[in-house]
Structure formats: structure tokens, C-alpha cells
Design a protein around this motif. Structure first.
Motif, mmCIF file in Angstrom:
data_model
loop_
_atom_site.group_PDB
_atom_site.id
_atom_site.type_symbol
_atom_site.label_atom_id
_atom_site.label_comp_id
_atom_site.label_asym_id
_atom_site.label_seq_id
_atom_site.Cartn_x
_atom_site.Cartn_y
_atom_site.Cartn_z
ATOM 1 N N ALA A 143 43.249 35.793 35.677
ATOM 2 C CA ALA A 143 43.180 36.812 34.620
ATOM 3 C C ALA A 143 42.205 37.920 35.019
ATOM 4 O O ALA A 143 42.463 39.110 34.790
ATOM 5 N N GLY A 144 41.081 37.525 35.639
ATOM 6 C CA GLY A 144 40.149 38.541 36.131
ATOM 7 C C GLY A 144 40.752 39.387 37.236
ATOM 8 O O GLY A 144 40.545 40.612 37.279
ATOM 9 N N LEU A 179 43.193 41.880 35.631
ATOM 10 C CA LEU A 179 42.468 42.972 34.981
ATOM 11 C C LEU A 179 41.876 43.927 36.007
ATOM 12 O O LEU A 179 41.925 45.163 35.838
ATOM 13 N N ILE A 211 44.648 46.178 37.352
ATOM 14 C CA ILE A 211 45.025 47.239 36.407
ATOM 15 C C ILE A 211 44.005 48.370 36.430
ATOM 16 O O ILE A 211 44.359 49.559 36.465
ATOM 17 N N LEU A 212 42.726 48.024 36.440
ATOM 18 C CA LEU A 212 41.685 49.057 36.486
ATOM 19 C C LEU A 212 41.753 49.848 37.788
ATOM 20 O O LEU A 212 41.573 51.075 37.792
#
Length: 676
Positions: A59-60, A63, A66-67
Motif C-alpha cells: 500500500a505504501g 501511494l 501515485i505521488l
């Protein structure tokens, strides 16, 4: 029954209270687990519980990806808003960074190859994983029948899109060519590599297929991420050193100019490289150059072909690893567990190997060892042939591309109706690398099955019976049917000898047919025997066709159908459309011509002639590309106009990329203005 149970329980309670102690019946069975412990079956690995949840780590990573993608979009937008870019529409497609410049001639192939290897390795691990999406563990509720109804099939389809989106920023950071993008690439590659190393270090074993399969299948993924984690920091340091040219953009035409120089100076290079020595060494060198790919000066394979070759090598490793660990450890466990009871099992099927049961155990273990050797030998042979076919395909790719570049498009099939890119050609170009990888996997699997059956037949029907002197089934069948095979062999030999010595004579240097009556009689008399010979030939034809197609199944540059039906082969059709797309959209002469036009506006400093070529030994086009006269190099208007006209005439002659923009009256023009 209930009253009887109550009486027995009350008696047990009474005995317990009267004696003042409780009997520990659990000590009677020392093999059962104590307390809440559960015994693991022998050979089954316990479930590994990592210290950090895998879902949390992924999940990290999602994320972070995406950033990084959003930040790359901001960098692209800021770069396009600069004054030197000029006005233009800023749509969504222009703001999203491209992962790979597939049609660029000077694009480095290392980063795209590493990213695609990581993607394909993730797919191989996805086929055996329990949770398709790592950050979303699924708990499958049991059904009424006691079986589990799992939605993992649909989640795996979503995972096929999740992993490309996860690694998209990792590839896009290399195309932005800014220091910030290199920093983002370094952080992403380190994060992905750290998560993979952490997972494989904490849980190196897995109960799926083989305990070390997940670790071995992750090696290409770790190698790809490790390369990216080193490549991005190196590029970041280079961007800091070359801050002046970090944000510069332009048409990279070094490869195209080298291709054009080599093309114009080919006569000189061929004459200098020609050797008059003839013999075995020269013949071996010619065969080596025709069948083994070696780099050629002035030519570079397109990026899609390099990616296909890299993915083919990765597919060979992954499929070979799966075939190896799925069968060989099982055979070894079975061989280690053979006892004297195997003699009774074989006796039940009417097989009596020996009166001594220990000898039977040794024979069975020896046969299982021979089976393992046959399987490993077939796997080694399949991998070797697949690798050789890959190297041979690279030579064919280069020859076909060179033919298309010089306008010989009819060698690969009919030309399309319009020189514009068609929808079918675009689809074939997009799916070429994926098709090549899938064909390689299936081809290796089919080769393994065929070669394994062949080696087993040779081992168990020929070599081992001759070695042990028993179970001579094949030799006994040949002994009983030797007159039949001898008759067929004599019929073939006699017909060939008669055709050479009786039915053909040479008069005045020309062969003539003679003894026609004897020829007609022999044809009629040997008809039935030739029918049996034809049956054997038909069986051999089927076997040869199966082996040939299995060996070449992974090659898309070769049609498995006859030439009249080659267009029905989907793999060959995809390959032809892919090559035509590459020749029309990334022709090196077109890029060199455009670079020459740009050089007239912004001339570059002169460069020394390469490879010791003098100005008098070069063609007219070479003199325009590099000359020592500062006036003719681009300062005068006539020189610019002459260079532009020469480049235009050379490029428009046989270039598929610009044929659509030529005038109708020039559509049939040939060399020196000759009309068809």
C-alpha cells in the motif's frame, strides 16, 4: 443412551472426588500434540508470518507511485510552459509522461528492458500467489458444500492492470530527463528493491510447488530492480555535473547519422573487409555470421525487438524453472521412499523383476533415476534450442529490417493499400513483444513434452534393456518382424539403384529416360510395397513436422504454414505488420534528413572524419554531412539548399514514412527518374 452417559460421567466424577487426584489421560498418547499445538504433516512448510504486513508495504509502494506520477506530470507541464517550447495545446495526453519511447532510435534499452523483466516476473509470481492484490488480502468464505468460493480469479484480472500501473512511474522517470525525475526514480527503485529483499529475506520458503520456487522466480525481478537502483543514482550524479545540458532537448540523430554514413560508404567498407582466403575457417566464419547475431556497424535493432529478446530470455528461465521444480523434487522423494513393498505392488500388475526384493528396490530406483535424467536432459535440450532460435531470429530481424529500409517490402508479403499506418498494423505493433513472450513459453513447454517422450523411448526401450539384458521388447519385436523391414529397405534401395543405373542414361551431356517397359513393369510390380513404404514415410513426415513446428513455435519471423497460407499464421502476420510499422515510423534516413534540416538553422561545430576516411573517398552525401570547408558547412545559403535537396531526394525515394506525402505524379518514380 443419555441416561447411561450421565451415569458414567457421574461415576467418573465420583471416582475423581474420592481419590482426590485426576488421571492425566493425555500422557497415554505421546505422539499427539500438547495443548493447542498442531502437528504439521511431514514435508509441509509452516506458514511464514513476516514482522511487517505485506499489504501495508505494498500500500505504501502504491501511494508512493501515485505521488511520483503526479510530480512527473507537474514537471512535464512546467517544461512545456517554457518559452522555447512555443504555443501548443496542453491536453491530458501531453502532460502524462511516457513510460518508454519505443520508436526513438537513440533510446537506451537498458531501463525499459529492466522494467519489462520486472513486469513479467511479477506476472509469473502472480500465477502462484495466494492474494492477487498484495495490499488487499482476501478471506474466502466457505460454501455450503464445504468448498471455498474464491473471487481471486476476478481479482487476478485486476492485478494484471495493477502491476503495470505500479511500475509505470519507475519507467517514466527515465524519459523526463531531469534531475528531479532521476531523484524520484532512485527513491522508487530503492523502495521497490527494499520491499522485495525484505520479503524474500524473512520468508525465503513457500509451500507452493517447491519451497524455494518463489525465491528463485524472484531473481530476475531482484536483478531488474537492483539495476534500476544503481542506474538512477548514476544518472542523477551526471545531471548534477552537466547542469547546463540537463534541460536541453532536441532531435537525437547520432545513430541515424552513423547509419547514413555507413550506407553511403558501404562500397569502401565492403572492399576493405573482403578477404581472398577460402577454406574451412572462412566457411565457419560465414556460417557463424549467418546464424549467430553479431553487432553490425551502422545498424541498431529497434527497441521493441531488443525488449522481445530480453523477455524471451526471461521467459525461458521462468518456464524452465517451473518445469524443473514441479517434477524433479517429486521424483527424488518417490525414489527415496521406495521400500520392499514395491515388489508386491508390481506383482499385482503381473510384473516380476526379480525374486529378490532388495534387487527389485534397486531396479526401481535405477529406473526412476533414469526417468529423472531423461527429464533433465529434455529440459536442457529445450532451453538450448530455444536460446539458439532466439539468436538466429535476431539475424533474421536485422536482414528483414535492412530490406524494408531499402524499399524491398515485397519480401515479407503484399504491401498495404495505403502507406499510412493501419489499425491492424498498430495493433500488431503494440502486441508484438507480448506475443513473442507467450509463444516462447508455449514453445518451450511443447518442446519439453516431445523431447521427454523421445528420450524415455530411447532410454527404456533401447539403452537400458541392452545394458541390463532384460525386457528386450523392442529388439524382440524387430527380431520377429525383420523380414518386413528388410523388404521395405530392399525395395527402396533397389528402386534408387535402378533409377540411377538402369532407367537413366547420359548422351552428349544430357540425361535421358531409357528402358521404359522395365520401368512400367517395376512400377506396377512394386505398387503394394510402395504403399507400405509410403505409410512409413507419412508417419515420419508427421513426426518431423511436429518436431520442426515445436522447435520453431517461438519464432514469429518464420511461418509454420506453407507460403500460400502464410497470411493465416497469426504470429507471422503480427511480425510482418510490426516490421512495416517500424520501417514507416522510425526510418533512420528520415530522422537523419530531419536532423540535417535542423542543423541548417543551428549549425554545430565541425567534427573530425570517422574511421580515417578522407574527404576524397566519400560520397556526395558524406561531403554534405561532414566537410572541412566552413563556407560549405552551412554558412552559405547555397550549401544549405544543396544539403536540403540532397537529403530530400535521398529520403523520399524509398522511404515508406514519407511516401504518403509525395505528389501523385511521383508515386511511380524510380532511380535516376526512370518511369516503370
Amino acid at each position: 443412551m443419555r441416561e447411561k452417559g450421565r451415569r458414567m460421567s457421574s461415576q467418573a466424577v465420583g471416582n475423581q472426588t474420592s481419590s482426590g487426584a485426576t488421571d492425566d489421560y493425555s500422557n497415554w498418547y505421546i505422539d499427539e500434540p500438547q495443548g493447542d499445538q498442531e502437528l504439521q504433516p511431514e514435508g509441509v512448510l509452516p506458514t511464514c508470518h513476516p514482522s511487517l504486513l505485506t499489504g501495508l508495504l505494498h500500500a505504501g509502494l502504491a501511494l508512493l507511485s501515485i505521488l511520483a506520477l503526479l510530480l512527473l506530470a507537474v514537471l512535464v507541464r512546467c517544461r512545456r510552459l517554457r518559452p522555447h517550447h512555443g504555443p501548443g495545446r496542453l491536453g491530458l495526453s501531453s502532460l502524462v509522461p511516457s513510460p518508454v519511447d519505443f520508436l526513438a532510435g537513440d533510446t537506451a534499452w537498458t531501463v525499459p528492458a529492466a522494467v519489462f523483466v520486472v513486469l513479467f516476473s511479477s506476472l509469473c509470481l502472480l500465477l502462484t500467489t495466494k492474494d492477487p492484490l498484495p495490499f488487499l488480502p482476501l478471506a474466502s468464505p466457505p460454501s455450503r458444500d464445504g468448498e471455498t468460493e474464491s473471487p481471486r480469479g476476478s481479482w487476478k484480472i485486476i492485478a494484471l492492470l495493477y502491476y503495470p500501473a505500479l511500475y509505470y512511474p519507475l519507467a517514466a522517470c527515465a524519459t523526463v530527463r531531469q534531475g528531479t525525475a532521476q531523484l524520484l526514480g532512485s527513491m522508487l527503485s530503492w523502495a521497490h528493491l527494499g520491499v522485495q529483499v525484505w520479503q524474500n529475506a524473512e520468508c525465503p520458503q513457500a509451500p507452493k510447488i517447491y519451497k524455494y520456487y518463489s525465491l528463485l522466480a524472484s531473481l530476475p525481478l531482484l536483478l531488474g530492480l537492483g539495476f534500476l537502483s544503481l542506474w538512477y543514482p548514476v544518472q542523477l550524479v551526471r545531471s548534477f555535473r552537466n547542469t547546463a545540458g540537463a534541460g536541453s532537448e532536441g532531435l537525437q540523430s547520432s545513430y541515424c547519422e552513423e547509419y547514413l554514413r555507413t550506407l553511403l560508404c558501404r562500397k569502401k567498407l565492403e572492399s576493405s573487409s573482403h578477404t581472398s582466403k577460402h577454406g574451412f575457417l572462412s566457411w565457419a566464419w560465414i556460417c557463424y555470421r549467418n546464424y549467430i547475431y553479431t553487432p553490425q556497424r551502422g545498424f541498431r535493432l529497434p527497441l521493441k525487438l531488443v525488449l522481445s529478446a530480453t523477455l524471451t530470455g526471461t521467459a525461458i528461465y521462468q518456464v524452465a524453472l517451473l518445469l524443473l521444480v514441479a517434477v524433479v523434487p517429486t521424483i527424488q522423494k518417490v525414489r527415496a521412499g521406495i521400500t520392499t513393498d514395491i515388489s508386491y505392488l508390481l506383482a499385482g500388475f503381473g510384473i516380476m523383476l526379480s525374486e529378490d526384493r532388495q534387487e527389485v528396490v534397486g531396479l526401481v530406483k535405477h529406473h526412476l533415476w533414469a526417468l529423472e535424467v531423461c527429464y533433465i536432459s529434455a529440459l536442457v535440450l529445450s532451453c538450448s534450442l530455444s536460446s539458439l532460435m532466439l539468436i538466429r531470429s535476431l539475424v533474421t530481424h536485422r536482414a528483414n529490417l535492412q530490406a524494408l529500409h531499402r524499399g524491398a517490402a515485397f519480401d515479407l508479403g503484399p504491401l498495404p493499400q495505403s502507406p499510412h499506418p493501419s489499425r491492424e498494423a498498430i495493433f500488431c505493433w503494440m502486441s508484438f513483444s507480448a506475443y513473442q513472450t507467450a509463444f516462447t513459453c508455449l514453445g518451450l513447454l511443447v518442446q519439453q513434452i516431445i523431447f521427454f517422450l523421445g528420450t524415455m523411448i530411447l532410454a527404456f526401450l533401447v539403452f537400458m534393456p541392452v545394458l541390463h539384458g532384460r525386457n528386450l521388447l523392442l529388439l524382440r519385436s524387430l527380431e520377429s518382424s525383420w523380414p518386413f523391414w528388410l523388404t521395405l529397405a530392399l525395395a527402396v534401395v533397389l528402386q534408387k539403384m535402378a533409377a540411377h543405373w538402369v532407367f537413366l542414361e547420359t548422351h552428349h551431356g544430357h540425361p535421358e529416360l531409357t528402358n521404359r517397359r522395365v520401368l512400367y513393369a517395376a512400377t506396377f510390380f512394386l505398387f503394394l510395397i510402395n504403399v507400405l513404404v509410403g505409410t512409413m514415410v507419412a508417419a515420419g513426415r508427421v513426426l518431423l513436422s511436429a518436431v520442426y513446428n515445436a522447435v520453431h513455435l517461438g519464432q514469429m519471423d518464420l511461418s509454420l504454414l506453407p507460403p500460400r497460407a502464410a497470411t493465416l499464421d497469426p504470429g507471422y502476420h503480427t511480425y510482418c505488420s510490426f516490421l512495416k510499422m517500424e520501417a514507416s515510423q522510425s526510418h533512420p534516413a528520415t530522422t537523419a534528413f530531419c536532423a540535417l534540416l535542423l542543423q541548417t538553422q543551428q549549425p554545430r561545430p565541425p567534427r573530425a572524419p570517422q574511421d580515417g576516411l578522407r574527404q576524397g573517398e566519400e560520397e556526395e552525401g558524406m561531403q554534405l554531412l561532414q566537410t572541412k570547408d566552413p563556407v560549405a558547412r552551412g554558412s552559405g545559403p547555397r550549401a544549405r539548399q544543396g544539403r536540403a535537396r540532397w537529403g530530400l531526394a535521398y529520403t523520399l525515394l524509398h522511404n515508406p514514412a514519407l511516401q504518403a506525402f509525395r505528389k501523385r505524379t511521383l508515386s511511380g518514380a524510380q532511380v535516376n527518374g526512370a518511369q516503370p
